[in-house]
Design a protein around this motif. Structure first.
Motif, PDB file in Angstrom:
ATOM      1  N   SER A 187       0.837  -1.066   0.201  1.00 50.06           N
ATOM      2  CA  SER A 187      -0.130  -0.239  -0.036  1.00 50.06           C
ATOM      3  C   SER A 187       0.724   1.131  -0.054  1.00 50.06           C
ATOM      4  O   SER A 187       1.640   1.264   0.607  1.00 50.06           O
ATOM      5  N   GLY A 188       0.829   2.190  -0.908  1.00 49.87           N
ATOM      6  CA  GLY A 188       1.081   3.488  -0.828  1.00 49.87           C
ATOM      7  C   GLY A 188       0.618   4.138   0.507  1.00 49.87           C
ATOM      8  O   GLY A 188      -0.150   3.621   1.055  1.00 49.87           O
ATOM      9  N   ALA A 189       1.616   5.305   0.791  1.00 50.08           N
ATOM     10  CA  ALA A 189       1.091   5.927   2.062  1.00 50.08           C
ATOM     11  C   ALA A 189       1.595   7.409   2.042  1.00 50.08           C
ATOM     12  O   ALA A 189       2.416   7.794   1.525  1.00 50.08           O
ATOM     13  N   PRO A 190       1.070   8.248   2.914  1.00 48.13           N
ATOM     14  CA  PRO A 190       1.572   9.545   2.897  1.00 48.13           C
ATOM     15  C   PRO A 190       2.961   9.560   3.311  1.00 48.13           C
ATOM     16  O   PRO A 190       3.620   8.686   4.096  1.00 48.13           O
ATOM     17  N   GLY A 191       3.657  10.676   2.870  1.00 49.91           N
ATOM     18  CA  GLY A 191       5.056  10.730   3.184  1.00 49.91           C
ATOM     19  C   GLY A 191       5.185  10.784   4.904  1.00 49.91           C
ATOM     20  O   GLY A 191       4.431  10.902   5.633  1.00 49.91           O
ATOM     21  N   ARG A 192       6.609  10.502   5.021  1.00 51.16           N
ATOM     22  CA  ARG A 192       6.969  10.513   6.262  1.00 51.16           C
ATOM     23  C   ARG A 192       6.715  11.759   7.337  1.00 51.16           C
ATOM     24  O   ARG A 192       6.370  11.600   8.514  1.00 51.16           O
ATOM     25  N   HIS A 193       6.474  12.878   6.757  1.00 53.36           N
ATOM     26  CA  HIS A 193       6.336  14.099   7.547  1.00 53.36           C
ATOM     27  C   HIS A 193       5.035  14.761   6.996  1.00 53.36           C
ATOM     28  O   HIS A 193       4.610  15.873   7.651  1.00 53.36           O
ATOM     29  N   ALA A 206       4.735  -4.448   8.185  1.00 50.75           N
ATOM     30  CA  ALA A 206       5.829  -3.344   8.242  1.00 50.75           C
ATOM     31  C   ALA A 206       5.776  -2.105   7.444  1.00 50.75           C
ATOM     32  O   ALA A 206       4.991  -2.012   6.308  1.00 50.75           O
ATOM     33  N   ARG A 207       6.156  -0.977   7.968  1.00 57.32           N
ATOM     34  CA  ARG A 207       5.941   0.254   7.612  1.00 57.32           C
ATOM     35  C   ARG A 207       7.488   0.481   7.085  1.00 57.32           C
ATOM     36  O   ARG A 207       8.429   0.767   7.874  1.00 57.32           O
ATOM     37  N   LEU A 208       7.676   0.790   5.737  1.00 64.15           N
ATOM     38  CA  LEU A 208       9.056   0.791   5.284  1.00 64.15           C
ATOM     39  C   LEU A 208       9.528   2.437   5.066  1.00 64.15           C
ATOM     40  O   LEU A 208       9.425   3.051   4.188  1.00 64.15           O
ATOM     41  N   ASP A 209       9.691   2.942   6.365  1.00 63.45           N
ATOM     42  CA  ASP A 209       9.763   4.378   6.681  1.00 63.45           C
ATOM     43  C   ASP A 209      11.221   4.707   7.052  1.00 63.45           C
ATOM     44  O   ASP A 209      11.449   5.687   7.186  1.00 63.45           O
ATOM     45  N   ASP A 210      12.163   3.518   6.893  1.00 57.68           N
ATOM     46  CA  ASP A 210      13.599   3.878   7.075  1.00 57.68           C
ATOM     47  C   ASP A 210      14.490   3.002   6.413  1.00 57.68           C
ATOM     48  O   ASP A 210      14.443   1.721   6.241  1.00 57.68           O
ATOM     49  N   PRO A 211      15.282   3.719   5.416  1.00 54.48           N
ATOM     50  CA  PRO A 211      16.192   2.968   4.416  1.00 54.48           C
ATOM     51  C   PRO A 211      16.857   2.037   4.976  1.00 54.48           C
ATOM     52  O   PRO A 211      17.370   0.917   4.389  1.00 54.48           O
ATOM     53  N   MET A 237       9.446   7.447  -0.093  1.00 52.42           N
ATOM     54  CA  MET A 237      10.361   6.353   0.246  1.00 52.42           C
ATOM     55  C   MET A 237      10.755   5.712  -0.643  1.00 52.42           C
ATOM     56  O   MET A 237      11.570   4.947  -0.717  1.00 52.42           O
ATOM     57  N   VAL A 238      10.029   5.843  -1.874  1.00 50.76           N
ATOM     58  CA  VAL A 238       9.944   4.921  -3.143  1.00 50.76           C
ATOM     59  C   VAL A 238      11.393   4.960  -3.638  1.00 50.76           C
ATOM     60  O   VAL A 238      12.128   3.818  -4.085  1.00 50.76           O
TER      61      VAL A 238
END
Length: 543
Positions: free
Chosen positions: A97-103, A133-138, A167-168
């Motif tokens: 799922s796409g999601a809003p940006g981290r900020h 999982a939320r992929l918000d940390d490279p 994050m894409v």
């Protein structure tokens, strides 16, 4: 590489054959990467429930990962129902799922597509997936991807990955191997030995196979196990079609009071019932004539082996089957089981069409040209499919939600290239049948048989006095040409036979056969199922 690329490569390396999806603004960056890189084919559909069903069908037919990609909120929340079905039916679907940006949530404004909070969607998916999982940390994303995809494969259930749109393109390392889940070899050995000892001591052992056998790609090994054990073999409702090509095919499908009385007796009187990969649910077991005594049964599923009052945890089904085979001598025994008989010999006259006529027509064609893989929706189409010759059957038999058949069949053909036979009732077709309009762009040509009695007939059987079960006649066949296919409406057995033969001979366009069935006419199996359900669920005097 970019995070999106790392994810796509990881999916492909683990067996995914395509991504099914619908774009939205939070998912557009991910879709752009898919379009540019072509690491996996991207197949877009028209409505998110169909995306989930298509990914489920792709997972089931290949015993591998199916992938559904959607946008945040309006997309992912629209797909909760098919993912819930995949969860209970052990289908390994990966939701991205796409999601809003981290900020983006820091402004104090509610984000469009947001529910109660920005985390509401994540919490909802925790209820219907086995890992998230939320992929918000490279730095941690590759390991998180490996962990979640590993769980998807190990448990054969859906998982959820949330990819913030900013994050894409984040630079990450490649995704490594899946984490190794702990398995105690001594426990596997002990479980296998106890299973064999229990079966040897039983006077009437029976092997029952169900959905997890197919989900984990174990059908050939379990066929060999059945041959070496030398005990009667049956399938559950959800396992229908398993081991059909084995040297010792199943005697048939256990349906309690709705099924073959001899199979019912065999299962319910067994003092050594070995349920391999069986989903313990009401559609499999609620209409038992006599309640199955679990204290005398062996149940291997969900990475656990239970024998009577104790169980072995963390025992993968494949490891158990391997351990059993290692302890049994090779056997050349064949022919002990008679295999399930299928009704054939349709009378091609001018008489009205009954569900069993459709089964006979399909079986007559299968005898001449070979059976096809079948995707069935819920309803009498599924109970009729129980009597069809098939090269693999998929259906929502546990969750029993409508709308699965058409998109699941499309998803299965998209990843395998195998032409599908889809059987669906008119009520379910109203929900997702319109996805056939995407067959032209996707290069798909399934054969679709619509059981049209202008009714929610299965519901009517339980509550016949209610008029809300009546449906209007939408004349589906007339709409096929505008959607890129061929359609024909048939009302007689002779016309049904001819339409099915023509559809089978025609390639390149989907073929829609609208079979008109009189209201109140049920397949033999559904009629027994309904009668059995009413009998076993009706309170008795003094009860």
């Amino acid at each position: 590489m970019r995070l999106a690329e790392a994810l796509l490569h990881a999916l492909k390396e683990r067996g995914a054959g395509a991504v099914f999806g619908i774009p939205g603004d939070f998912a557009l960056p991910f879709f752009k990467v898919m379009e540019e890189t072509r690491i996996l084919p991207l197949h877009t559909l028209s409505h998110e429930p169909a995306v989930g069903f298509a990914a489920d069908g792709a997972a089931r037919i290949g015993s591998t990962l199916g992938v559904a990609a959607v946008t945040y909120g309006a997309g992912a929340l629209n797909m909760v129902n098919p993912i819930a079905a995949a969860f209970v039916e052990k289908s390994p679907v990966v939701v991205v799922s796409g999601a809003p940006g981290r900020h983006e949530g820091a402004s104090g404004l509610m984000i469009h597509h947001q529910g109660k909070t920005l985390d509401s969607q994540f919490r909802i998916y925790q209820e219907i997936t086995c890992a998230q999982a939320r992929l918000d940390d490279p730095a941690t994303a590759p390991a998180e991807i490996a962990r979640v995809l590993g769980a998807c494969k190990a448990w054969s259930q859906p998982v959820y990955l949330e990819l913030p749109r900013d994050m894409v393109s984040a630079e990450v390392s490649a995704v490594g191997a899946d984490p190794v889940l702990a398995v105690d070899d001594a426990a596997v050995a002990a479980a296998a030995e106890e299973v064999l000892a229990r079966l040897k001591a039983a006077k009437a052992p029976v092997l029952m196979v169900c959905a997890e056998v197919r989900r984990h790609g174990l059908e050939s090994k379990v066929a060999e196990l059945a041959q070496r054990l030398g005990v009667p073999v049956v399938t559950t409702f959800m396992g229908r079609g398993l081991l059909s090509a084995a040297p010792t095919p199943p005697l048939g499908t256990y349906l309690g009071v709705a099924g073959d009385p001899e199979i019912t007796r065999l299962v319910e009187e067994s003092d050594g019932l070995f349920m391999l990969g069986a989903i313990l649910c009401d559609t499999n077991f609620s209409i038992s004539k006599e309640k199955i005594d679990m204290r005398r049964s062996i149940h291997a599923a969900d990475r656990r082996v239970t024998l009577g009052y104790h169980s072995y945890a963390d025992i993968p089904l494949d490891r158990l089957v391997d351990a059993l085979l290692a302890r049994l001598p090779v056997s050349t025994r064949t022919g002990t089981n008679r295999g399930q008989e299928a009704p054939t010999g349709l009378n091609p006259d001018d008489g009205p069409i009954h569900p069993m006529d459709i089964a006979r027509a399909v079986n007559d064609l299968a005898r001449m040209s070979g059976p096809m893989p079948i995707a069935s929706d819920i309803g009498d189409c599924l109970f009729t499919a129980m009597d069809m010759l098939d090269d693999g059957l998929m259906a929502p038999g546990v969750y029993a939600g409508m709308g699965f058949g058409v998109p699941a069949g499309m998803g299965a053909q998209a990843v395998t290239g195998r032409r599908m036979l889809i059987v669906v009732g008119d009520g379910a077709f109203q929900m997702t049948g319109w996805e056939l309009g995407n067959c032209r762009k996707l290069g798909l040509d399934p054969i679709v048989v619509v059981f049209n009695n202008t009714s929610w007939e299965m519901l009517r059987t339980f509550q016949p006095e209610s008029g809300f079960n009546d449906l209007d006649d939408w004349r589906f066949a007339e709409m096929a040409a505008a959607m890129g296919g061929d359609g024909v409406r048939v009302t007689t057995r002779g016309a049904l036979r001819d339409a099915l033969a023509k559809a089978h001979a025609t390639r390149g366009r989907f073929q829609l056969i609208e079979a008109m069935i009189p209201r109140g006419v049920l397949s033999d199996t559904l009629a027994r199922f309904v009668a059995g359900t009413k009998r076993t669920h009706t309170p008795q005097p003094g009860g």
